[in-house]
Design an enzyme around this catalytic site. Sequence first.
Site, PDB file in Angstrom:
ATOM      1  N   ARG A  87      -9.732 -12.136   2.201  1.00  0.00           N
ATOM      2  CA  ARG A  87     -10.495 -13.094   1.623  1.00  0.00           C
ATOM      3  C   ARG A  87      -9.679 -14.537   1.690  1.00  0.00           C
ATOM      4  O   ARG A  87     -10.091 -15.377   1.795  1.00  0.00           O
ATOM      5  CB  ARG A  87     -11.035 -12.941   0.282  1.00  0.00           C
ATOM      6  N   LYS A 127       0.782  -1.262   0.056  1.00  0.00           N
ATOM      7  CA  LYS A 127      -0.099   0.137   0.052  1.00  0.00           C
ATOM      8  C   LYS A 127       0.910   1.097  -0.081  1.00  0.00           C
ATOM      9  O   LYS A 127       1.877   1.248   0.901  1.00  0.00           O
ATOM     10  CB  LYS A 127      -0.960   0.220   1.215  1.00  0.00           C
TER      11      LYS A 127
HETATM   12  N1  BES Z   1      -7.911  -4.291   4.682  1.00  0.00           N
HETATM   13  C1  BES Z   1      -8.005  -3.683   3.159  1.00  0.00           C
HETATM   14  C2  BES Z   1      -9.415  -2.913   3.113  1.00  0.00           C
HETATM   15  C3  BES Z   1      -9.795  -1.689   3.828  1.00  0.00           C
HETATM   16  C4  BES Z   1      -9.781  -0.361   3.047  1.00  0.00           C
HETATM   17  C5  BES Z   1      -9.974  -1.828   5.310  1.00  0.00           C
HETATM   18  C6  BES Z   1      -9.753   0.768   3.772  1.00  0.00           C
HETATM   19  C7  BES Z   1     -10.166  -0.295   6.033  1.00  0.00           C
HETATM   20  C8  BES Z   1     -10.094   0.602   5.182  1.00  0.00           C
HETATM   21  C9  BES Z   1      -8.059  -4.757   2.355  1.00  0.00           C
HETATM   22  O1  BES Z   1      -7.337  -5.995   2.636  1.00  0.00           O
HETATM   23  C10 BES Z   1      -7.764  -4.372   0.923  1.00  0.00           C
HETATM   24  O2  BES Z   1      -6.500  -3.962   0.889  1.00  0.00           O
HETATM   25  N2  BES Z   1      -8.568  -4.425  -0.013  1.00  0.00           N
HETATM   26  C11 BES Z   1      -8.087  -3.981  -1.152  1.00  0.00           C
HETATM   27  C12 BES Z   1      -8.678  -5.298  -2.201  1.00  0.00           C
HETATM   28  C13 BES Z   1      -8.015  -5.140  -3.605  1.00  0.00           C
HETATM   29  C14 BES Z   1      -6.511  -5.200  -3.636  1.00  0.00           C
HETATM   30  C15 BES Z   1      -8.881  -6.138  -4.512  1.00  0.00           C
HETATM   31  C16 BES Z   1      -8.994  -2.873  -1.542  1.00  0.00           C
HETATM   32  O3  BES Z   1     -10.055  -2.797  -1.149  1.00  0.00           O
HETATM   33  O4  BES Z   1      -8.391  -2.070  -2.270  1.00  0.00           O
HETATM   34 MN    MN Z   2      -5.378  -5.819   2.035  1.00  0.00          MN
END
Ligand code: BES
Ligand code: MN
Length: 511
Positions: A359, A285
């Site tokens: 997931r 990230k």
């Molecule tokens: N933990 C994050 C989702 C999240 C985002 C939680 C903001 C709390 C606040 C999750 O693991 C994630 O990174 N999801 C990605 C999925 C994508 C790579 C398909 C996302 O939502 O960008």
């Molecule tokens: Mn994530």
Amino acid sequence: MTALTLSTSAASGLRADAIVVGVAKGAQGPVVAPGAEAVDKAYDGRLADVLQTLGASGAEGEVTKLPAPSGFKAPVVVAVGLGALPEKDEAHTAESLRRAAGAAARALAGSKKAAFALPLADPADAGAVGEGALLGAYSFDAYKENGSAKGGKAAGNGKAPLAEIVLLGAKPRDKAYKAAVERAVAVTEELNRARDLINTPPNDLTPEAFAAVAQAAAKEHGIKVQVLDEKALAKGGYGGILGVGAGSAAAPRLVKLSYTSSKAKKHLALVGKGITYDSGGISLKPAGHNETMKCDMSGAAAVFAAVVAAARLGLEVNVTGWLALAENMPSGSATRPGDVLRMYSGKTVEVLNTDAEGRLVLADALWTASEEKPDAIVDVATLTGAMVLALGNRTFGVMANDDAFRTAIVEAAEEVGEDSWPMPLPAHLRKGMDSPTADIANMGERMGGGLVAGLFLQEFVGEGITWAHLDIAGPAFNEQGPFGYTPKGGTGSAVRTLVRLAELTAAGDLG
Ligand code: BES
Ligand code: MN
Ligand code: ZN
């Protein structure tokens, strides 16, 4: 921990730092709410006028402090806004009482004792005021030099939370009032503990540390606990959890908490995403997206809190909690985009994005939970940014493989004062996750990303089992200012909904 008691004393004679009264927003100005009659009388019936003079309107969350009338032992009266005046013959909603009590408790941080004289139409209202006040009287100061955890006085906001709450107007000897207040205490104590876990920095709250906290609590409350460490996970073939944890120096865990009641007729399984820190892994990230990712174990914290609360309340239902704990980090041993994982279910997953890790851990936990053939499974996860874009910061999305079950969950959430909204699982989005190499990929179309994640999870739910998925990515962590009974930081989202679901299951009204 803040104490909560019921009292039949008159407000005037109570030794406290403040008396809290409610004020509603009427068409012609503030209206003093029921419960505060004696206080109003002591102001010669002019409390509403005084409040109006001070600029108060009764708007939700508004807090006005004024000197107590002469003859009162408490020095201050705190008038808290309840929002719109209810229609004639109607009472304030439980949620408006909860929020007002929370706002008042927050405003009283630094004080020792306050008596709440808010409108109580029935025992449920007493529970709501108790809940709101106990949730508002929260602060996380374990890491402050002079915090209460170190015997000091400073809290997150510089003030220790209100220490003692007295509810006026409830009947201390009435069974229904007592039960409502006991429930409020059990649920809020566990919810506040979930908040503590969420707020604990990820260098301290590793999967192993979280598992140890769960073990200690289980022992205390007669809950059976089983912890699978990295060796047991490898032996069991938990490729999803191991794959996500592979990059971290802190090994993953799968925790199973089993609360059983001898009178249970139903079995509810709860599954929580417990990523103690989500850096994104090799699909790292960017800065600006990882500062709050200690909150990525909020689902597991909610499940943990709900199982312990169910045990404390002695609910007549079996509740199994599964905490899928891992830290998502990049390193030489981390899972790469392009790797294929063999999941606990036997299915293979091509990992296209290591940031779609929730997931993967949930898939293993859902399949294990399914093996016991519970009457229903509910998973809770901070799963997708897409759900935050769709529903904002205060509403969680509810997906399910059964429309009636999804509706029942949205209604249960509403009943306990949590905002949620039903979301679909459109079958056509499944083919976006087709993988040339494996059975499925962990990413699909970008559009509808929250639903894509839900469809992925559905593949790992056992045949014929009723299942729902709560995506709490929005409401789990409050980055803005506190409001009502919700503090900054970890909120404890979904705890109250899960407890309600356990109660409904016990009553045979769900699953
Ligand atoms: N933990 C994050 C989702 C999240 C985002 C939680 C903001 C709390 C606040 C999750 O693991 C994630 O990174 N999801 C990605 C999925 C994508 C790579 C398909 C996302 O939502 O960008
Ligand atoms: Mn994530
Ligand atoms: Zn995540």
